[in-house]
Design a protein around this motif. Structure first.
Motif, PDB file in Angstrom:
ATOM      1  N   SER A  22      34.819  30.133 -80.446  1.00 15.12           N
ATOM      2  CA  SER A  22      35.233  31.504 -80.187  1.00 15.12           C
ATOM      3  C   SER A  22      36.408  31.585 -79.218  1.00 15.12           C
ATOM      4  CB  SER A  22      34.051  32.312 -79.645  1.00 15.12           C
ATOM      5  OG  SER A  22      32.995  32.296 -80.568  1.00 15.12           O
ATOM      6  N   ILE A  23      36.519  30.608 -78.323  1.00 16.40           N
ATOM      7  CA  ILE A  23      37.652  30.585 -77.404  1.00 16.40           C
ATOM      8  C   ILE A  23      38.910  30.097 -78.108  1.00 16.40           C
ATOM      9  CG2 ILE A  23      38.617  29.434 -75.372  1.00 16.40           C
ATOM     10  CD1 ILE A  23      35.868  29.526 -74.107  1.00 16.40           C
ATOM     11  N   LEU A  24      38.777  29.058 -78.941  1.00 20.27           N
ATOM     12  CA  LEU A  24      39.929  28.462 -79.599  1.00 20.27           C
ATOM     13  C   LEU A  24      40.210  29.064 -80.968  1.00 20.27           C
ATOM     14  CD1 LEU A  24      39.349  24.681 -78.770  1.00 20.27           C
ATOM     15  CD2 LEU A  24      40.714  26.361 -77.510  1.00 20.27           C
ATOM     16  N   GLY A  25      39.294  29.872 -81.494  1.00 21.34           N
ATOM     17  CA  GLY A  25      39.487  30.466 -82.802  1.00 21.34           C
ATOM     18  C   GLY A  25      39.059  29.566 -83.930  1.00 21.34           C
ATOM     19  N   ALA A  26      38.674  28.364 -83.646  1.00 20.74           N
ATOM     20  CA  ALA A  26      38.238  27.369 -84.632  1.00 20.74           C
ATOM     21  C   ALA A  26      37.635  26.226 -83.854  1.00 20.74           C
ATOM     22  CB  ALA A  26      39.402  26.882 -85.472  1.00 20.74           C
ATOM     23  N   GLY A  27      36.953  25.340 -84.554  1.00 21.27           N
ATOM     24  CA  GLY A  27      36.509  24.123 -83.898  1.00 21.27           C
ATOM     25  C   GLY A  27      35.023  23.958 -83.723  1.00 21.27           C
ATOM     26  N   SER A  28      34.219  24.987 -84.043  1.00 14.80           N
ATOM     27  CA  SER A  28      32.777  24.808 -83.856  1.00 14.80           C
ATOM     28  C   SER A  28      32.247  23.724 -84.775  1.00 14.80           C
ATOM     29  CB  SER A  28      32.027  26.120 -84.124  1.00 14.80           C
ATOM     30  OG  SER A  28      32.167  26.519 -85.474  1.00 14.80           O
ATOM     31  N   SER A  29      32.606  23.796 -86.064  1.00  6.91           N
ATOM     32  CA  SER A  29      32.146  22.776 -87.002  1.00  6.91           C
ATOM     33  C   SER A  29      32.831  21.446 -86.754  1.00  6.91           C
ATOM     34  CB  SER A  29      32.374  23.233 -88.445  1.00  6.91           C
ATOM     35  OG  SER A  29      33.708  23.628 -88.643  1.00  6.91           O
ATOM     36  N   MET A  30      34.074  21.473 -86.281  1.00 13.11           N
ATOM     37  CA  MET A  30      34.774  20.235 -85.946  1.00 13.11           C
ATOM     38  C   MET A  30      34.055  19.514 -84.807  1.00 13.11           C
ATOM     39  SD  MET A  30      37.430  20.001 -87.964  1.00 13.11           S
ATOM     40  CE  MET A  30      38.658  18.968 -87.213  1.00 13.11           C
ATOM     41  N   LEU A  31      33.473  20.265 -83.908  1.00 14.96           N
ATOM     42  CA  LEU A  31      32.769  19.675 -82.777  1.00 14.96           C
ATOM     43  C   LEU A  31      31.315  19.362 -83.105  1.00 14.96           C
ATOM     44  CD1 LEU A  31      32.765  18.798 -79.833  1.00 14.96           C
ATOM     45  CD2 LEU A  31      32.285  21.164 -79.185  1.00 14.96           C
ATOM     46  N   LEU A  35      28.830  15.757 -82.794  1.00 17.31           N
ATOM     47  CA  LEU A  35      27.668  15.894 -81.920  1.00 17.31           C
ATOM     48  C   LEU A  35      26.373  15.584 -82.679  1.00 17.31           C
ATOM     49  CD1 LEU A  35      28.462  19.092 -79.800  1.00 17.31           C
ATOM     50  CD2 LEU A  35      28.393  16.721 -79.009  1.00 17.31           C
ATOM     51  N   LEU A  36      26.268  16.071 -83.901  1.00 13.47           N
ATOM     52  CA  LEU A  36      25.065  15.822 -84.696  1.00 13.47           C
ATOM     53  C   LEU A  36      25.068  14.428 -85.308  1.00 13.47           C
ATOM     54  CD1 LEU A  36      24.584  19.222 -86.571  1.00 13.47           C
ATOM     55  CD2 LEU A  36      23.449  18.414 -84.488  1.00 13.47           C
ATOM     56  N   GLU A  37      26.246  13.899 -85.571  1.00 11.77           N
ATOM     57  CA  GLU A  37      26.355  12.584 -86.198  1.00 11.77           C
ATOM     58  C   GLU A  37      26.119  11.458 -85.202  1.00 11.77           C
ATOM     59  OE1 GLU A  37      27.111   9.853 -89.314  1.00 11.77           O
ATOM     60  OE2 GLU A  37      26.865  12.024 -89.413  1.00 11.77           O
ATOM     61  N   GLN A  51      23.570  16.634 -95.723  1.00  6.25           N
ATOM     62  CA  GLN A  51      23.229  18.007 -96.075  1.00  6.25           C
ATOM     63  C   GLN A  51      22.716  18.785 -94.868  1.00  6.25           C
ATOM     64  OE1 GLN A  51      23.980  19.482 -98.837  1.00  6.25           O
ATOM     65  NE2 GLN A  51      24.779  17.616 -99.748  1.00  6.25           N
ATOM     66  N   THR A  52      21.934  18.124 -94.012  1.00  5.09           N
ATOM     67  CA  THR A  52      21.440  18.806 -92.805  1.00  5.09           C
ATOM     68  C   THR A  52      22.588  19.152 -91.872  1.00  5.09           C
ATOM     69  OG1 THR A  52      19.276  17.701 -92.886  1.00  5.09           O
ATOM     70  CG2 THR A  52      19.978  18.571 -90.762  1.00  5.09           C
ATOM     71  N   ILE A  53      23.517  18.228 -91.698  1.00  6.77           N
ATOM     72  CA  ILE A  53      24.656  18.461 -90.816  1.00  6.77           C
ATOM     73  C   ILE A  53      25.549  19.576 -91.351  1.00  6.77           C
ATOM     74  CG2 ILE A  53      26.781  17.454 -89.892  1.00  6.77           C
ATOM     75  CD1 ILE A  53      25.310  14.785 -89.733  1.00  6.77           C
ATOM     76  N   THR A  54      25.847  19.534 -92.644  1.00  7.27           N
ATOM     77  CA  THR A  54      26.741  20.551 -93.201  1.00  7.27           C
ATOM     78  C   THR A  54      26.099  21.933 -93.205  1.00  7.27           C
ATOM     79  OG1 THR A  54      26.011  19.956 -95.447  1.00  7.27           O
ATOM     80  CG2 THR A  54      28.014  18.918 -94.627  1.00  7.27           C
ATOM     81  N   SER A  55      24.807  22.008 -93.517  1.00  9.11           N
ATOM     82  CA  SER A  55      24.128  23.314 -93.495  1.00  9.11           C
ATOM     83  C   SER A  55      24.072  23.855 -92.071  1.00  9.11           C
ATOM     84  CB  SER A  55      22.723  23.214 -94.085  1.00  9.11           C
ATOM     85  OG  SER A  55      21.887  22.356 -93.316  1.00  9.11           O
ATOM     86  N   GLU A 210      15.303  25.716 -90.455  1.00 10.66           N
ATOM     87  CA  GLU A 210      14.785  25.632 -89.080  1.00 10.66           C
ATOM     88  C   GLU A 210      15.793  24.973 -88.162  1.00 10.66           C
ATOM     89  OE1 GLU A 210      10.713  24.260 -86.733  1.00 10.66           O
ATOM     90  OE2 GLU A 210      11.281  23.253 -88.592  1.00 10.66           O
ATOM     91  N   PHE A 211      16.349  23.866 -88.614  1.00  2.00           N
ATOM     92  CA  PHE A 211      17.326  23.124 -87.826  1.00  2.00           C
ATOM     93  C   PHE A 211      18.590  23.953 -87.621  1.00  2.00           C
ATOM     94  CE2 PHE A 211      20.536  19.939 -87.004  1.00  2.00           C
ATOM     95  CZ  PHE A 211      19.870  18.960 -86.294  1.00  2.00           C
ATOM     96  N   ALA A 212      19.084  24.531 -88.699  1.00  2.00           N
ATOM     97  CA  ALA A 212      20.356  25.251 -88.658  1.00  2.00           C
ATOM     98  C   ALA A 212      20.277  26.516 -87.818  1.00  2.00           C
ATOM     99  CB  ALA A 212      20.803  25.582 -90.076  1.00  2.00           C
ATOM    100  N   ILE A 213      19.178  27.247 -87.918  1.00  5.09           N
ATOM    101  CA  ILE A 213      19.063  28.511 -87.195  1.00  5.09           C
ATOM    102  C   ILE A 213      18.993  28.288 -85.687  1.00  5.09           C
ATOM    103  CG2 ILE A 213      17.504  30.458 -86.753  1.00  5.09           C
ATOM    104  CD1 ILE A 213      17.011  30.581 -89.762  1.00  5.09           C
TER     105      ILE A 213
END
Length: 261
Positions: A22-31, A35-37, A51-55, A210-213
């Motif tokens: 939200s600060i940079l306008g992008a990057g949540s999924s990039m980060l 972090l999850l991997e 599939q878990t990571i992408t969802s 459950e994981f994604a929410i």
């Protein structure tokens, strides 16, 4: 049911990613992907599927950008009439690719495509763009922008990472939006691209809800907090932070790909 420590880890990861996005306008999924991997398995001792990571990335993006969009709306930063076609084409791309391509992505393809998006994003950000001396052709600029947004939507549907960072130089240097207005636009567009990708995945049962929410809840909190912080941060600091984040991610993924190959 997930353990309490896992719940807390997921919410914290979501919070961090929501703030960044939200600060940079992008990057949540990039980060969230690295972090999850890499970080999550080291803390919990359990690796996650693609599939878990992408969802999770899609739901996190939806929650964080949704929260930030509300704040940008009340700040009157979103030129709705000018971006509706970008939203439309991005959503179509994410819906189609998420429905027909996402299930066939393995670890090697996932990381390779993710690395490609990260490198291109960093390259775009490092180019010393100059505003053109003549006004661009408005029709051609719109067509190119819609095509680029469709491509980003396709990528989002496949790996949960859209590379919205790619559209930022285009909007700043070609369409002449300010960086803060561009961030509001990419945030608003991200809501619909992630939403339609999620909708397309529901029939296949590939969403780990459950994981994604839990990640999304953290992203929602970060998205609500971030716009107040971004208004106090100079554009130069935003750009430096974005490039540093991308460089760290690229180096990490390259090391992982070398080990896989």
């Amino acid at each position: 049911m997930l353990k309490r420590v896992v719940v807390m880890i997921l919410i914290i990861i979501g919070l961090i990613c929501g703030l960044i996005a939200s600060i940079l306008g992008a990057g949540s999924s990039m980060l969230v992907v690295p972090l999850l991997e890499y970080v999550y398995p080291s803390l919990v001792g359990e690796s996650l599927t693609v599939q878990t990571i992408t969802s999770a990335a899609l739901v996190l993006t939806l929650f964080s950008t949704g929260a930030a969009t509300v704040r940008h709306h009340f700040a009157k930063r979103i030129p709705y009439k000018k971006v509706i076609f970008y939203v439309l084409f991005g959503s179509i791309g994410s819906f189609l690719s998420s429905m027909f391509l996402a299930e066939h992505v393995n670890q090697l393809v996932f990381l390779s495509l993710f690395l490609f998006i990260a490198i291109i994003s960093l390259t775009f950000n490092l180019i010393p763009f100059r505003k053109p001396n003549i006004a661009p052709n408005q029709r051609l600029s719109m067509i190119f922008g819609m095509g680029l947004m469709f491509f980003l939507g396709v990528v989002t549907g496949v790996i949960g990472v859209g590379g919205m960072i790619l559209i930022i130089p285009y909007m700043v240097y070609v369409l002449h939006y300010s960086l803060k207005t561009t961030i509001a636009i990419t945030t608003f567009t991200g809501v619909f691209i992630s939403l339609f990708a999620i909708i397309a995945r529901i029939p296949s049962g590939s969403m780990d809800w459950e994981f994604a929410i839990l990640l999304g809840v953290g992203g929602l909190i970060g998205g609500l907090i971030a716009p107040s912080l971004s208004a106090k941060i100079p554009d130069a600091i935003l750009k430096l932070s974005l490039n540093t984040l991308l460089f760290i991610i690229i180096m990490t993924v390259i090391v992982d790909l070398i080990s896989i190959i």
